[in-house]
Design a protein around this motif. Structure first.
Motif, PDB file in Angstrom:
ATOM      1  N   LEU A  78      26.729   1.031   6.517  1.00  0.00           N
ATOM      2  CA  LEU A  78      24.988   0.915   6.776  1.00  0.00           C
ATOM      3  C   LEU A  78      25.462   0.943   8.498  1.00  0.00           C
ATOM      4  CD1 LEU A  78      23.728  -2.303   5.461  1.00  0.00           C
ATOM      5  CD2 LEU A  78      22.807  -0.435   5.516  1.00  0.00           C
ATOM      6  N   PRO A  79      26.814   0.509   9.049  1.00  0.00           N
ATOM      7  CA  PRO A  79      26.911   1.324  10.049  1.00  0.00           C
ATOM      8  C   PRO A  79      27.149   2.305  10.463  1.00  0.00           C
ATOM      9  CG  PRO A  79      28.647  -0.146   9.466  1.00  0.00           C
ATOM     10  CD  PRO A  79      27.949   0.070   8.548  1.00  0.00           C
ATOM     11  N   VAL A  80      27.685   3.960  10.169  1.00  0.00           N
ATOM     12  CA  VAL A  80      27.195   5.319   9.525  1.00  0.00           C
ATOM     13  C   VAL A  80      26.399   5.586   9.929  1.00  0.00           C
ATOM     14  CG1 VAL A  80      28.030   6.860   8.254  1.00  0.00           C
ATOM     15  CG2 VAL A  80      30.152   5.027   9.220  1.00  0.00           C
ATOM     16  N   ILE A  81      25.223   4.899   8.898  1.00  0.00           N
ATOM     17  CA  ILE A  81      23.457   5.140   9.119  1.00  0.00           C
ATOM     18  C   ILE A  81      23.134   4.684  10.131  1.00  0.00           C
ATOM     19  CG2 ILE A  81      21.303   4.296   7.608  1.00  0.00           C
ATOM     20  CD1 ILE A  81      22.771   4.519   5.473  1.00  0.00           C
ATOM     21  N   PHE A  82      23.733   3.525  10.258  1.00  0.00           N
ATOM     22  CA  PHE A  82      22.874   3.256  12.310  1.00  0.00           C
ATOM     23  C   PHE A  82      22.894   4.080  13.001  1.00  0.00           C
ATOM     24  CE2 PHE A  82      22.502  -2.046  10.034  1.00  0.00           C
ATOM     25  CZ  PHE A  82      21.884  -1.145   9.519  1.00  0.00           C
ATOM     26  N   GLY A  83      24.289   4.183  13.347  1.00  0.00           N
ATOM     27  CA  GLY A  83      24.536   5.182  14.481  1.00  0.00           C
ATOM     28  C   GLY A  83      23.881   6.837  14.381  1.00  0.00           C
ATOM     29  N   ALA A  84      23.830   7.419  13.001  1.00  0.00           N
ATOM     30  CA  ALA A  84      23.380   8.908  12.715  1.00  0.00           C
ATOM     31  C   ALA A  84      21.493   8.680  13.524  1.00  0.00           C
ATOM     32  CB  ALA A  84      23.407   8.760  11.379  1.00  0.00           C
ATOM     33  N   PHE A  93      25.567  -6.330  10.182  1.00  0.00           N
ATOM     34  CA  PHE A  93      26.131  -5.022   9.205  1.00  0.00           C
ATOM     35  C   PHE A  93      27.436  -4.828  10.171  1.00  0.00           C
ATOM     36  CE2 PHE A  93      22.374  -5.333   7.718  1.00  0.00           C
ATOM     37  CZ  PHE A  93      22.213  -6.205   6.125  1.00  0.00           C
ATOM     38  N   GLY A  94      27.366  -4.404  11.392  1.00  0.00           N
ATOM     39  CA  GLY A  94      29.036  -4.056  11.864  1.00  0.00           C
ATOM     40  C   GLY A  94      28.160  -3.202  13.190  1.00  0.00           C
ATOM     41  N   ALA A  95      29.350  -2.955  14.055  1.00  0.00           N
ATOM     42  CA  ALA A  95      28.626  -1.732  15.376  1.00  0.00           C
ATOM     43  C   ALA A  95      28.518  -0.660  14.517  1.00  0.00           C
ATOM     44  CB  ALA A  95      30.119  -1.897  16.130  1.00  0.00           C
ATOM     45  N   PRO A  96      27.593   0.384  15.280  1.00  0.00           N
ATOM     46  CA  PRO A  96      27.406   1.003  14.699  1.00  0.00           C
ATOM     47  C   PRO A  96      28.620   2.557  14.906  1.00  0.00           C
ATOM     48  CG  PRO A  96      26.097   1.466  16.834  1.00  0.00           C
ATOM     49  CD  PRO A  96      27.506  -0.743  16.551  1.00  0.00           C
ATOM     50  N   GLN A  97      28.654   3.079  13.923  1.00  0.00           N
ATOM     51  CA  GLN A  97      29.695   4.352  13.778  1.00  0.00           C
ATOM     52  C   GLN A  97      29.171   6.042  13.407  1.00  0.00           C
ATOM     53  OE1 GLN A  97      32.224   3.709  10.504  1.00  0.00           O
ATOM     54  NE2 GLN A  97      32.543   1.397  10.405  1.00  0.00           N
ATOM     55  N   PHE A  98      29.794   6.486  14.155  1.00  0.00           N
ATOM     56  CA  PHE A  98      29.137   8.003  14.160  1.00  0.00           C
ATOM     57  C   PHE A  98      30.189   9.008  14.131  1.00  0.00           C
ATOM     58  CE2 PHE A  98      28.663   5.355  17.962  1.00  0.00           C
ATOM     59  CZ  PHE A  98      26.705   4.992  18.218  1.00  0.00           C
ATOM     60  N   GLN A  99      29.452   9.394  13.049  1.00  0.00           N
ATOM     61  CA  GLN A  99      30.177  10.520  11.909  1.00  0.00           C
ATOM     62  C   GLN A  99      29.028  11.911  12.438  1.00  0.00           C
ATOM     63  OE1 GLN A  99      30.770   9.606   8.171  1.00  0.00           O
ATOM     64  NE2 GLN A  99      32.409   7.632   8.733  1.00  0.00           N
ATOM     65  N   LEU A 128      19.256  -1.367  16.385  1.00  0.00           N
ATOM     66  CA  LEU A 128      20.251  -2.437  16.873  1.00  0.00           C
ATOM     67  C   LEU A 128      19.508  -3.877  16.325  1.00  0.00           C
ATOM     68  CD1 LEU A 128      21.188  -4.030  20.037  1.00  0.00           C
ATOM     69  CD2 LEU A 128      18.563  -3.741  20.187  1.00  0.00           C
ATOM     70  N   PHE A 129      18.803  -3.343  15.489  1.00  0.00           N
ATOM     71  CA  PHE A 129      18.323  -5.100  14.697  1.00  0.00           C
ATOM     72  C   PHE A 129      18.195  -4.806  13.163  1.00  0.00           C
ATOM     73  CE2 PHE A 129      15.419  -4.875  18.802  1.00  0.00           C
ATOM     74  CZ  PHE A 129      16.280  -6.751  19.251  1.00  0.00           C
ATOM     75  N   ASN A 130      19.215  -3.560  12.743  1.00  0.00           N
ATOM     76  CA  ASN A 130      19.482  -3.240  11.750  1.00  0.00           C
ATOM     77  C   ASN A 130      18.335  -2.260  10.589  1.00  0.00           C
ATOM     78  OD1 ASN A 130      22.187  -5.129  11.314  1.00  0.00           O
ATOM     79  ND2 ASN A 130      20.127  -6.905  11.996  1.00  0.00           N
ATOM     80  N   GLY A 131      17.990  -1.874  11.317  1.00  0.00           N
ATOM     81  CA  GLY A 131      16.659  -1.071  10.947  1.00  0.00           C
ATOM     82  C   GLY A 131      16.487   0.409  11.064  1.00  0.00           C
ATOM     83  N   PHE A 132      16.216   1.000   9.969  1.00  0.00           N
ATOM     84  CA  PHE A 132      16.420   2.681   9.996  1.00  0.00           C
ATOM     85  C   PHE A 132      14.947   3.548  10.474  1.00  0.00           C
ATOM     86  CE2 PHE A 132      17.462   0.752   4.981  1.00  0.00           C
ATOM     87  CZ  PHE A 132      19.145   0.938   5.867  1.00  0.00           C
ATOM     88  N   MET A 133      15.150   4.433  10.472  1.00  0.00           N
ATOM     89  CA  MET A 133      14.584   5.632  10.502  1.00  0.00           C
ATOM     90  C   MET A 133      12.766   5.335  10.976  1.00  0.00           C
ATOM     91  SD  MET A 133      14.483   9.159  11.208  1.00  0.00           S
ATOM     92  CE  MET A 133      16.730   9.534  11.425  1.00  0.00           C
ATOM     93  N   CYS A 134      12.055   5.569  11.646  1.00  0.00           N
ATOM     94  CA  CYS A 134      10.353   4.831  12.069  1.00  0.00           C
ATOM     95  C   CYS A 134       9.899   5.684  11.795  1.00  0.00           C
ATOM     96  CB  CYS A 134      10.142   3.860  12.676  1.00  0.00           C
ATOM     97  SG  CYS A 134      10.820   2.073  12.375  1.00  0.00           S
ATOM     98  N   SER A 135       8.070   5.803  10.948  1.00  0.00           N
ATOM     99  CA  SER A 135       7.465   7.088  11.129  1.00  0.00           C
ATOM    100  C   SER A 135       6.339   6.965  11.288  1.00  0.00           C
ATOM    101  CB  SER A 135       8.005   8.626  10.466  1.00  0.00           C
ATOM    102  OG  SER A 135       6.475   9.117  10.589  1.00  0.00           O
TER     103      SER A 135
END
Length: 517
Positions: A167-173, A297-303, A357-364
């Motif tokens: 989840l942190p990897v997803i949030f960072g991306a 779920f943790g600080a964002p990670q950037f891959q 920032l609030f543990n959500g995903f991409m919005c559209s």
């Protein structure tokens, strides 16, 4: 000539002999779309150049608000806003359920993730409907988690060595993709011609087809290792739920028909109670009030690979939103111009950048709400903003968010067949308008669909590639979208060669056949 400021003048000159003096033909002011005029005084005599007397009637403007900017009575605003929430609820909670299950979250954590997505969907809806600065189309759009990101996110989860880092990897991306999309919004609104129906239809079809295996797995049960996985009971519950949804779609009308999936989930859960598969534990354990803790779920990670994958999803999402804005603009009779599209894309992308920032995903933007606007003819953007307020409140009430966790997986699977299948059908509807009588477009669709279906039909196809590359390659939506865009450029934009020839069947060469003698 006497002037009347802020009013419209209807003038009629009395009959008289022609005069060599200059002619005066008053041109009536052109009223705006949001202004109507009515007479407010008796005719008044004015004097024009040359001494001619004219009779004028003073007409004052009367404000008439465009239906999009209309503020309805409070009760109607609330009930209409709830309709929009009900129409999109099943769609907005499905992505966190899929991703959360892939990560292996507990019932409590899954409730938290679902609530966070509801909360961020509400914030994104505020940005889109109310707007700030040059952000927001200011149209009746509901924003929520896009289905386009589900397959890439599950691919990221599958590639993670430690599921707790997924989840942190997803949030960072998502954050990086959102910021890049925000910067690209004004340029993207000018590049819509590179994303015609042959591209968008292919991608939307792939989104639906990619999600169908999730529904099939849900229908069998929550745990593949369980003894009842794929049992007749589970498949029966899925089938009953599917039949309920189909019956509601066939025999009901209006708003009930619009929320058939949501009603099917409720009815299926009630049917499942005697079989002991409906668990009310998440509701009992949930708090009445709670706030989505930032970076829970943790600080964002950037891959890099994950960022590239989500950037492709952002392009897909922006393309869908552009099409939705154009369609909604026609429905509400406020056509979306380039400035409106750019502002709407900024709202989508900024909402996506802030969601993690609030543990959500991409919005559209949610396309199903466009149908609700067309059906009810309630075009006020403030109604949808009220719906966004309900989403925020639901996100702040974990008990409300936990209700979806009560629904048994087989019931979700039955409803998911309709929900995800409808996405694929929407893509096919778009392809119908894609000019498939042209052999070039047939090739674009054929190859792009084939590339996009590889991860579904042959999951180990890319097993020899590095894991970082597989994050992108194992997402059929990402690879299919890239293939469609590149092939469209090659066949329909680059060079000025011969026009694409018509075909009546994909297997034909495209060359005109000589008539038989």
């Amino acid at each position: 000539m006497a002037a009347v400021s802020g009013a419209r003048v209807h003038a009629r000159a009395p009959e008289r002999s022609p005069s060599p003096g200059p002619r005066w033909a008053p041109g009536p002011a052109r009223p705006s779309r949001t202004t109507s005029l009515k007479p407010t005084s008796e005719p008044t005599c004015l004097t024009a150049t040359g001494g001619a007397a004219v009779t004028a009637q003073i007409v004052d403007p009367v404000d008439e608000t465009h239906p999009v900017d209309e503020k309805l009575p409070a009760l109607k605003m609330a009930t209409s806003g709830l309709q929009h929430v009900a129409a999109m609820y099943a769609g907005v909670v499905a992505p966190p359920l899929i991703v959360g299950a892939a990560v292996g979250l507990s019932g409590t954590e899954l409730t938290f993730l679902t609530g966070a997505c509801l909360f961020t969907a509400g914030l994104a809806t505020f940005l889109q409907t109310l707007g700030i600065w040059k952000v927001g189309a200011r149209l009746p759009f509901v924003n929520g988690v896009t289905f386009a990101g589900v397959a890439p996110m599950t691919a990221i989860v599958a590639s993670a060595h430690d599921k707790s880092d997924a989840l942190p990897v997803i949030f960072g991306a998502v954050m990086v993709a959102g910021l890049l999309g925000f910067l690209a919004a004004p340029f993207f609104s000018k590049a819509v011609r590179f994303f015609p129906p042959v591209v968008t239809g292919t991608v939307i079809t792939l989104i639906g087809v990619s999600l169908l295996p999730v529904a099939f797995n849900w229908a069998q049960g929550p745990n593949p290792a369980a003894h009842d996985y794929g049992s007749a009971t589970n498949l029966g519950l899925a089938g009953i739920t599917l039949l309920i949804v189909l019956a509601l779609r066939r025999f009901t009308r209006g708003f009930v028909k619009q929320i058939a999936v949501l009603l099917g989930l409720i009815a299926g859960s009630l049917v499942a109670i005697p079989f002991g598969v409906t668990d009310f534990g998440p509701v009992a354990d949930a708090d009445v009030i709670g706030f989505p803790t930032p970076f829970h779920f943790g600080a964002p990670q950037f891959q890099v690979a994950a960022i590239l994958s989500m950037c492709v999803v952002m392009v897909v999402s922006m393309t869908e939103s552009t099409a939705d804005m154009l369609a909604l603009g026609e429905i509400v009779e406020r056509p979306a111009d380039e400035r409106t599209i750019a502002a709407g894309l900024r709202a989508d992308t900024l909402g996506s950048a802030l969601s993690p920032l609030f543990n959500g995903f991409m919005c559209s933007a949610f396309a199903q709400n466009i149908g609700l606007v067309a059906m009810t003819r309630i075009r006020s953007r403030f109604v949808v903003a009220v719906g966004g307020g309900f989403l925020v409140l639901m996100g702040l009430c974990p008990m409300a968010a936990s209700l979806i966790a009560v629904v048994p997986r087989p019931v979700l699977g039955g409803a998911g067949v309709v929900l995800f299948g409808s996405v694929a059908a929407s893509g096919i509807q778009t392809l119908v308008r894609a000019g498939l009588e042209k052999d070039n477009n047939v090739l674009i669709v054929a190859v792009s669909l084939a590339v996009g279906l590889i991860p579904i039909t042959a999951p180990n196809f890319y097993h020899a590639f590095p894991e970082t590359a597989r994050i992108v390659l194992d997402s059929g939506i990402s690879t299919g979208c890239v293939a469609a865009v590149l092939l469209n450029l090659v066949f329909n934009h680059l060079g000025k060669g011969r026009e694409a020839q018509d075909v009546t069947h994909p297997m034909e060469s495209g060359e005109e056949l000589a008539p038989a003698h």
